[in-house]
Enzyme design. Structure first.
Site, short mmCIF file in Angstrom:
data_model
loop_
_atom_site.label_atom_id
_atom_site.label_comp_id
_atom_site.label_asym_id
_atom_site.label_seq_id
_atom_site.Cartn_x
_atom_site.Cartn_y
_atom_site.Cartn_z
N HIS B 70 0.82 -1.21 0.00
CA HIS B 70 0.00 0.00 0.00
C HIS B 70 0.86 1.26 0.00
CE1 HIS B 70 -4.14 1.63 1.43
NE2 HIS B 70 -3.43 2.64 0.94
N HIS B 72 1.33 5.21 -2.07
CA HIS B 72 0.82 6.20 -3.01
C HIS B 72 2.03 6.86 -3.67
CE1 HIS B 72 -3.37 5.94 -1.56
NE2 HIS B 72 -2.81 5.66 -0.40
N LEU B 73 2.30 6.45 -4.91
CA LEU B 73 3.45 7.01 -5.61
C LEU B 73 3.07 8.29 -6.36
CD1 LEU B 73 5.29 3.81 -6.94
CD2 LEU B 73 5.76 5.16 -4.89
N ASN B 104 -5.42 6.07 -6.87
CA ASN B 104 -6.11 7.36 -6.70
C ASN B 104 -5.23 8.53 -7.11
OD1 ASN B 104 -4.42 6.94 -4.47
ND2 ASN B 104 -5.69 8.18 -3.12
N ASP B 315 1.02 2.50 3.76
CA ASP B 315 0.11 3.57 3.34
C ASP B 315 0.90 4.87 3.16
OD1 ASP B 315 -2.10 4.97 2.53
OD2 ASP B 315 -3.14 4.92 4.46
ZN LIG Z 1 -6.99 4.18 2.20
#
Ligand SMILES: [Zn+2]
Lengths: 303, 435
Positions: B70, B72-73, B104, B315
């Site tokens: 998990h 976010h790149l 996202n 995350d």
């Molecule tokens: Zn999330």
């Protein structure tokens, strides 16, 4: 960085002795006898939220001490164009602000400001969090009427959840050993509120809150902040509205306070608002000397 | 992408202590990597023949390359927060040889074209990047994306992370189609109807701070529904992202006991911090799900020890300074985490809570590999991919956010003294990070 000395961000982390010092100094302040403690200083009033009494009270307090005041309201300023809180802070500092008084709809905004701007920051109300100058002027009013906090019982009735006034009042009164009873329906006076400070308890029953009470603080139901909560106003009135009959349940010499604005016919009736026990306008009057003390303290002149 | 150059075709890792939970190995072993694969594993000094390069691992733990399910790149579209190049550099520094990147982005990764774009060499990935695709078109929650095509293009799972898949029917359809394709559906469990305007966990602290709080029920109710669905839909695979509450763990346990294919991950910040830790409206303590109560954290620690938790995932959610240095309620959700994950696990779980190192390694390797079926990874048996993480479990160090390889600095762990440091990260037989 740490907030500048003289900042007033909340009551929670203020010591009882410091509170007494402010209240004692406030007693020596009189707007009709101006003292030039802030002569040549610039007080920036940064209001991100509409306010009548707090804003005018700070403004008169600052002017009574000889300061220049500049009012910046979100509406019609660069704030409305999207300028960030900190950029506004840097800008007013560059303009030459010596003290920043800030009212903001978000909890903690004055903390963020104080961590980045090297002048004292005074919290004039931040979201649901605190309203320290209101708690101080209420303490001033209580002491004027009750001489001492010793043995007092205070009932706070109404919308506790959305009230920064209630949070600051609980912190302040608790430091002096006052018994505090919060009263309202669960949506507005959640059980968790009892964890706020020592000596605080929550009740759903108005009789329970009023029995033996010396000070009744009424709060407005902040319909604009309910955000989805469904409150039946008729039921609220039936169970919690302060009327002459209920007022009789409290001590004979109990006083009724309200931070305003009051909504007659909702949290209280006109008989109570205009009655002999009401101290609502006295609170407003006491706001000025209290805020004079807060401003003097901000620049180290509270001596 | 990360194939070894010919002149460094083989690497001998000597003198280390190999912990490979999937292979039940926890012993001194030498390891020979050749042509991007594990060629040989043997007790000390038993590997004959030479190697182009040698790595002295005395006093160090040698483990399968860590996998982060998990991250976010932020690419495509938000390179001011992070890029695949900077994010994977931070991943390598944190010992991760594989990261799964969330969809996202701007635009949302819901098509084969964007999956392919993520895999292009121009992105400059230093470690393996696995795409997680959007579960619904544009992650709008209305119509399912083309699972089959996305899976064929290389996506390892689907999610609408950042948002939940809230609609019962859409979630049912997603799990059903995922079940047919053996494709995990990753849920960001949050009933957003209950969390509007909220910025931290609902409790005594949020009340005191005047911040509207997200209840534990807003997470637990969605997890409970999803587990119920997963128990009744054939082959459905549910993965609960960043699980943070005791009640949600109960649902996961129930699902696992019923032999449903339910897995979950927890983050280092949720097993390290609680809602009591935030001071002075520091938005580096603001993330979603929020830091929970001390009893929720206790439940997470128990679930880590007893096997309910399948993976530690960071995350990792980088944000620019101007998105964080502002009013707490308006600041962006999320913190970075790639470079502190292992050290937090060793410091909090191993040293303080006595979780065995082998269990921690499992949560970074075999556990996550199983969640998304990352074949050939998560273990160092002969023939598997030569992704290796070497760390010093005793090394004390101080994490300084200014030295982070991520583009962003939004971490609550700046200045923390930690134990356990990555010494080398090897991807496909090639050293991509040396500490
Ligand atoms: Zn999330």
């Amino acid at each position: 960085m740490n907030p500048a000395r003289g900042s007033l961000l909340g009551i929670e982390h203020l010591e009882a002795a410091e509170i007494m010092k402010i209240l004692k100094f406030a007693r020596r302040m009189n707007p009709d006898k101006p003292r030039p403690l802030l002569r040549g200083k610039r007080v920036l009033l940064l209001f991100y939220e509409a306010s009548t009494r707090t804003r005018s009270s700070f403004e008169i307090a600052a002017k009574s001490l000889g300061a220049h005041t500049v009012l910046i309201q979100a509406m019609g300023s660069s704030i409305e164009k999207g300028e960030s809180l900190l950029d506004t802070g840097y800008t007013v500092r560059a303009v030459g602000a010596d003290i920043i008084v800030i009212r903001h709809p978000n909890a903690g905004a004055p903390y963020v400001m104080a961590q980045h701007v090297d002048v004292p920051v005074i919290n004039a109300g931040d979201g649901l969090h605190e309203h320290p100058s209101q708690a101080l002027l209420d303490a001033y009013t209580i002491l004027h009427n009750k001489k001492s906090f010793k043995g007092l019982q205070v009932a706070i009735v109404g919308d506790i959840f959305h009230s920064r006034v209630a949070r600051s009042a609980c912190h302040l009164l608790s430091k002096f050993g006052v018994r505090i009873i919060l009263c309202g329906p669960p949506e507005l006076a959640p059980g968790i509120a009892a964890t706020l400070a020592p000596g605080v308890r929550v009740t759903r029953h108005i009789e329970d809150a009023l029995r033996g009470t010396d000070v009744i603080m009424l709060l407005r139901v902040q319909t604009e902040r309910l955000a989805g909560l469904k409150i039946d106003l008729a039921e609220y009135i039936a169970r919690y509205q302060m009327n002459p009959a209920r007022l009789k349940m409290a001590k004979k010499d109990a006083i009724v306070m309200h931070p305003g604005p009051i909504i007659r016919g909702l949290e209280l009736t006109s008989e109570v608002a205009d009655g002999a026990q009401a101290r609502i306008l006295e609170e407003v009057r006491n706001g000025v000397p209290t805020r004079m003390a807060i401003l003097a303290r901000a620049i180290g002149k509270m001596r | 992408m990360t194939s070894p150059k010919n002149d460094h075709d083989s690497l001998l890792i000597k003198g280390g202590h190999l912990i490979d939970p999937a292979a039940r190995t926890d012993a001194p072993m030498d390891l020979l990597l050749k042509s991007g694969r594990v060629a040989e594993i043997a007790p000390p000094n038993k590997i004959k023949g030479g190697a182009d390069e040698k790595l002295d691992a005395r006093g160090l733990v040698v483990a399968p390359g860590f996998i982060d399910l998990h991250v976010h790149l932020r690419e495509p579209g938000q390179a001011y927060k992070e890029t695949i190049a900077t994010g994977t550099a931070a991943a390598a520094a944190g010992g991760f040889t594989s990261v799964c990147t969330m969809p996202n982005t701007v635009p949302v990764v819901d098509s084969v074209e964007w999956i392919e774009w993520l895999r292009q060499p121009e992105r400059g990935a230093l470690v393996n990047v696995f795409a997680i695709a959007a579960a619904t078109r544009g992650s709008k929650g209305a119509t399912l994306s083309d699972f089959r095509a996305l899976q064929t293009a290389g996506a390892v799972a689907v999610t609408d992370d950042g948002k939940p898949i809230l609609d019962d029917n859409i979630m049912r359809e997603a799990l059903a189609l995922g079940g047919e394709l053996n494709f995990p559906v990753v849920q960001h469990a949050e009933d957003t109807r209950m969390t509007e305007g909220c910025s931290m966990h609902a409790g005594a602290r949020s009340f005191r701070l005047g911040l509207r709080g997200m209840t534990a029920a807003a997470e637990a109710s969605v997890v409970e529904r999803d587990v119920q669905l997963a128990m009744h839909i054939p082959n459905a695979r549910l993965h609960v992202a960043h699980l943070s509450t005791a009640d949600a763990l109960k649902s996961v346990r129930r699902g696992k006991r019923a032999k449903a294919r339910v897995t979950c991950e927890v983050t280092p910040h949720h097993f390290t911090l609680t809602d009591e830790d935030m001071r002075d409206y520091d938005s580096n303590y603001k993330m979603n799900p929020p830091l929970r109560s001390p009893s929720d954290r206790e439940a997470i620690l128990v679930a880590i020890a007893d096997g309910t938790v399948d993976a530690i995932a960071t995350d990792h959610a980088p944000h620019a300074t101007h998105e964080k240095q502002m009013e707490f309620e308006r600041a962006a959700f999320g913190i970075t985490g790639l470079e502190t994950a292992l050290a937090l696990a060793i410091t909090r779980l191993h040293r303080e809570k006595r979780v065995p190192l082998s269990r921690i390694v499992e949560l970074f390797t075999a556990g996550p590999a199983r969640c998304f079926d990352l074949r050939g990874r998560g273990s160092l048996v002969r023939g598997s991919v030569a992704d290796v993480t070497i760390f010093d479990p005793k090394k004390k160090w101080t994490f300084e956010a200014v030295n982070s390889l991520s583009k962003s600095r939004n971490t609550p762990f700046d200045g923390w003294q930690l134990t356990g440091k990555v010494v080398a990260t090897i991807v496909g037989g090639r050293v991509v990070y040396a500490g």
